[in-house]
Design an enzyme around this catalytic site. Structure first.
Site, PDB file in Angstrom:
ATOM      1  N   GLY A  48       0.760  -1.248   0.000  1.00  0.00           N
ATOM      2  CA  GLY A  48       0.000   0.000   0.000  1.00  0.00           C
ATOM      3  C   GLY A  48       0.785   1.290   0.000  1.00  0.00           C
ATOM      4  O   GLY A  48       0.319   2.301  -0.506  1.00  0.00           O
ATOM      5  N   GLU A 102       3.673   3.972   6.167  1.00  0.00           N
ATOM      6  CA  GLU A 102       2.430   3.227   5.951  1.00  0.00           C
ATOM      7  C   GLU A 102       1.477   4.012   5.048  1.00  0.00           C
ATOM      8  O   GLU A 102       1.525   5.241   5.004  1.00  0.00           O
ATOM      9  CB  GLU A 102       1.736   2.993   7.304  1.00  0.00           C
ATOM     10  CG  GLU A 102       1.933   1.600   7.868  1.00  0.00           C
ATOM     11  CD  GLU A 102       1.173   0.515   7.115  1.00  0.00           C
ATOM     12  OE1 GLU A 102       0.767   0.713   5.951  1.00  0.00           O
ATOM     13  OE2 GLU A 102       0.993  -0.559   7.707  1.00  0.00           O
ATOM     14  N   ASP A 103       0.595   3.271   4.363  1.00  0.00           N
ATOM     15  CA  ASP A 103      -0.430   3.943   3.564  1.00  0.00           C
ATOM     16  C   ASP A 103      -1.538   4.488   4.457  1.00  0.00           C
ATOM     17  O   ASP A 103      -1.971   5.622   4.314  1.00  0.00           O
ATOM     18  CB  ASP A 103      -1.019   2.998   2.494  1.00  0.00           C
ATOM     19  CG  ASP A 103      -1.509   1.667   3.061  1.00  0.00           C
ATOM     20  OD1 ASP A 103      -1.270   1.374   4.250  1.00  0.00           O
ATOM     21  OD2 ASP A 103      -2.137   0.902   2.299  1.00  0.00           O
ATOM     22  N   ASP A 106      -5.505   2.373  10.411  1.00  0.00           N
ATOM     23  CA  ASP A 106      -6.938   2.224  10.639  1.00  0.00           C
ATOM     24  C   ASP A 106      -7.126   1.824  12.113  1.00  0.00           C
ATOM     25  O   ASP A 106      -7.014   2.670  12.987  1.00  0.00           O
ATOM     26  CB  ASP A 106      -7.439   1.172   9.627  1.00  0.00           C
ATOM     27  CG  ASP A 106      -8.944   1.027   9.588  1.00  0.00           C
ATOM     28  OD1 ASP A 106      -9.641   2.036   9.606  1.00  0.00           O
ATOM     29  OD2 ASP A 106      -9.437  -0.117   9.527  1.00  0.00           O
ATOM     30  N   LYS A 134      -7.046   7.214  10.426  1.00  0.00           N
ATOM     31  CA  LYS A 134      -8.473   7.231  10.778  1.00  0.00           C
ATOM     32  C   LYS A 134      -8.605   7.219  12.301  1.00  0.00           C
ATOM     33  O   LYS A 134      -8.715   6.149  12.911  1.00  0.00           O
ATOM     34  CB  LYS A 134      -9.164   5.973  10.227  1.00  0.00           C
ATOM     35  CG  LYS A 134      -9.308   5.903   8.722  1.00  0.00           C
ATOM     36  CD  LYS A 134     -10.040   4.616   8.329  1.00  0.00           C
ATOM     37  CE  LYS A 134     -10.248   4.525   6.835  1.00  0.00           C
ATOM     38  NZ  LYS A 134     -10.793   3.203   6.429  1.00  0.00           N
ATOM     39  N   PHE A 155     -14.293   3.923   3.610  1.00  0.00           N
ATOM     40  CA  PHE A 155     -13.407   3.042   2.847  1.00  0.00           C
ATOM     41  C   PHE A 155     -12.837   3.815   1.654  1.00  0.00           C
ATOM     42  O   PHE A 155     -13.565   4.335   0.825  1.00  0.00           O
ATOM     43  CB  PHE A 155     -14.121   1.782   2.369  1.00  0.00           C
ATOM     44  CG  PHE A 155     -13.161   0.820   1.760  1.00  0.00           C
ATOM     45  CD1 PHE A 155     -12.311   0.059   2.562  1.00  0.00           C
ATOM     46  CD2 PHE A 155     -13.038   0.711   0.380  1.00  0.00           C
ATOM     47  CE1 PHE A 155     -11.377  -0.795   2.009  1.00  0.00           C
ATOM     48  CE2 PHE A 155     -12.104  -0.146  -0.185  1.00  0.00           C
ATOM     49  CZ  PHE A 155     -11.278  -0.901   0.632  1.00  0.00           C
ATOM     50  N   ASP A 162      -5.957  -0.173  -2.058  1.00  0.00           N
ATOM     51  CA  ASP A 162      -6.715  -1.000  -2.994  1.00  0.00           C
ATOM     52  C   ASP A 162      -8.074  -1.415  -2.451  1.00  0.00           C
ATOM     53  O   ASP A 162      -8.317  -1.424  -1.246  1.00  0.00           O
ATOM     54  CB  ASP A 162      -5.938  -2.276  -3.321  1.00  0.00           C
ATOM     55  CG  ASP A 162      -5.932  -3.254  -2.144  1.00  0.00           C
ATOM     56  OD1 ASP A 162      -5.535  -2.843  -1.037  1.00  0.00           O
ATOM     57  OD2 ASP A 162      -6.345  -4.416  -2.323  1.00  0.00           O
ATOM     58  N   ARG A 168      -4.947   0.717  -6.884  1.00  0.00           N
ATOM     59  CA  ARG A 168      -3.685   1.218  -6.311  1.00  0.00           C
ATOM     60  C   ARG A 168      -3.015   2.245  -7.214  1.00  0.00           C
ATOM     61  O   ARG A 168      -2.271   3.101  -6.765  1.00  0.00           O
ATOM     62  CB  ARG A 168      -2.682   0.070  -6.106  1.00  0.00           C
ATOM     63  CG  ARG A 168      -3.082  -0.936  -5.050  1.00  0.00           C
ATOM     64  CD  ARG A 168      -1.874  -1.787  -4.665  1.00  0.00           C
ATOM     65  NE  ARG A 168      -2.235  -3.019  -3.984  1.00  0.00           N
ATOM     66  CZ  ARG A 168      -2.455  -3.116  -2.672  1.00  0.00           C
ATOM     67  NH1 ARG A 168      -2.375  -2.057  -1.913  1.00  0.00           N
ATOM     68  NH2 ARG A 168      -2.759  -4.276  -2.133  1.00  0.00           N
TER      69      ARG A 168
END
Ligand code: IMP
Ligand code: MG
Length: 184
Positions: A48, A102-103, A106, A134, A155, A162, A168
Site C-alpha cells: 500500500g 504506511e499507507d 486504521d 483514521k 473506505f 486498494d 492502487r
C-alpha cells in the site's frame, strides 16, 4: 477523473492528487527538521505505501536509507495460531532510528505488530509516517508521529490503497459512494 468503478462498485473523488502532494510535502519538511543528522532508515510497508513512499522520499533531503518490508500473515500450528512474519528487514537495525512508512493507519493492529517486531530487532527509535490516519477507528496507544491527512472512517482507494487488488494505480484518493452504489 471524478468517479471510478472497481469490481462493479462506484467510488467518487475525495482527495485530489494536488492535495496529497501538498500534505506529503508538509510531512517531508517535518522529517527533514526532526531527523537531520540521525541517518534514519525508512522502511516502507508494501504494497500500500509504494506511492506515498516514492513521493515522500523525493522530498526528504537528509542523509537516509530506504528499504521495503511486508507483513505476511499465515496460519501456524494449532498451538501458535495465526503467525505474523515481518519480511524484508535485511539491514542491521540495532541502535538505529527507523521510520515506518504506511499507507493508512486504521485500527492500528498492523502498525502495532510491525513496531513490536522492530523493537525486538533492536531499533533505538521507531517513528511512524502514514499517508492517512483514521482516528475514529484507531484502538491503540502508539503515537503516530507523522500523518499527512486525517480522514473519517470511510473506505478509501487510490494512491496505493486498494479495493480487493484494484485501484492502487489511481493518482487521487476515492471513497466508496454508498448512495450511487445502492441505486444500481
Ligand atoms: P489496521 O491494521 O486496522 O490499522 O489496518 C491497516 C491496513 O488495512 C492498511 O495497511 C490497509 O491495507 C487496510 N485498510 C484499512 N483501511 C483501508 C481503506 O480505507 N482502504 C483500503 N485499505 C484499508
Ligand atoms: Mg497496507
Amino acid at each position: 477523473m471524478s468517479n471510478v468503478v472497481l469490481h462493479g462498485h462506484k467510488f467518487r473523488i475525495k482527495i485530489s492528487a494536488a492535495e496529497i502532494q501538498k500534505a506529503v510535502g508538509d510531512v517531508a519538511r517535518q522529517i527533514n527538521t526532526d531527523l537531520k543528522g540521525k541517518k534514519p532508515l525508512f522502511l516502507a510497508v508494501l504494497n500500500g505505501s509504494f506511492m506515498f513512499a516514492a513521493d515522500l522520499m523525493k522530498k526528504v533531503n537528509i542523509e537516509s536509507e530506504i528499504s521495503f518490508i511486508k507483513l505476511a500473515s499465515y496460519n501456524g500450528t494449532s498451538s501458535t495460531g495465526k503467525v505474523n512474519e515481518l519480511i524484508g528487514v535485511n539491514e542491521d537495525i540495532k541502535g538505529r532510528t527507523v521510520i515506518v512508512i504506511e499507507d493508512i493507519v486504521d485500527t492500528g493492529t498492523t502498525i502495532e505488530v510491525i513496531v513490536a517486531k522492530l523493537k525486538e530487532m533492536g531499533a533505538a527509535e521507531i517513528k511512524i509516517a502514514t499517508l492517512l490516519f483514521k482516528p475514529e477507528a484507531y484502538t491503540k496507544s502508539l503515537p503516530i508521529e507523522y500523518t499527512a491527512i486525517v480522514v473519517p472512517n470511510d473506505f478509501l482507494v487510490g494512491y496505493g490503497l486498494d479495493y480487493n487488488g484494484l485501484g492502487r494505480n489511481l493518482a487521487d484518493i476515492y471513497v466508496l459512494d454508498y448512495v450511487a452504489d445502492q441505486k444500481k
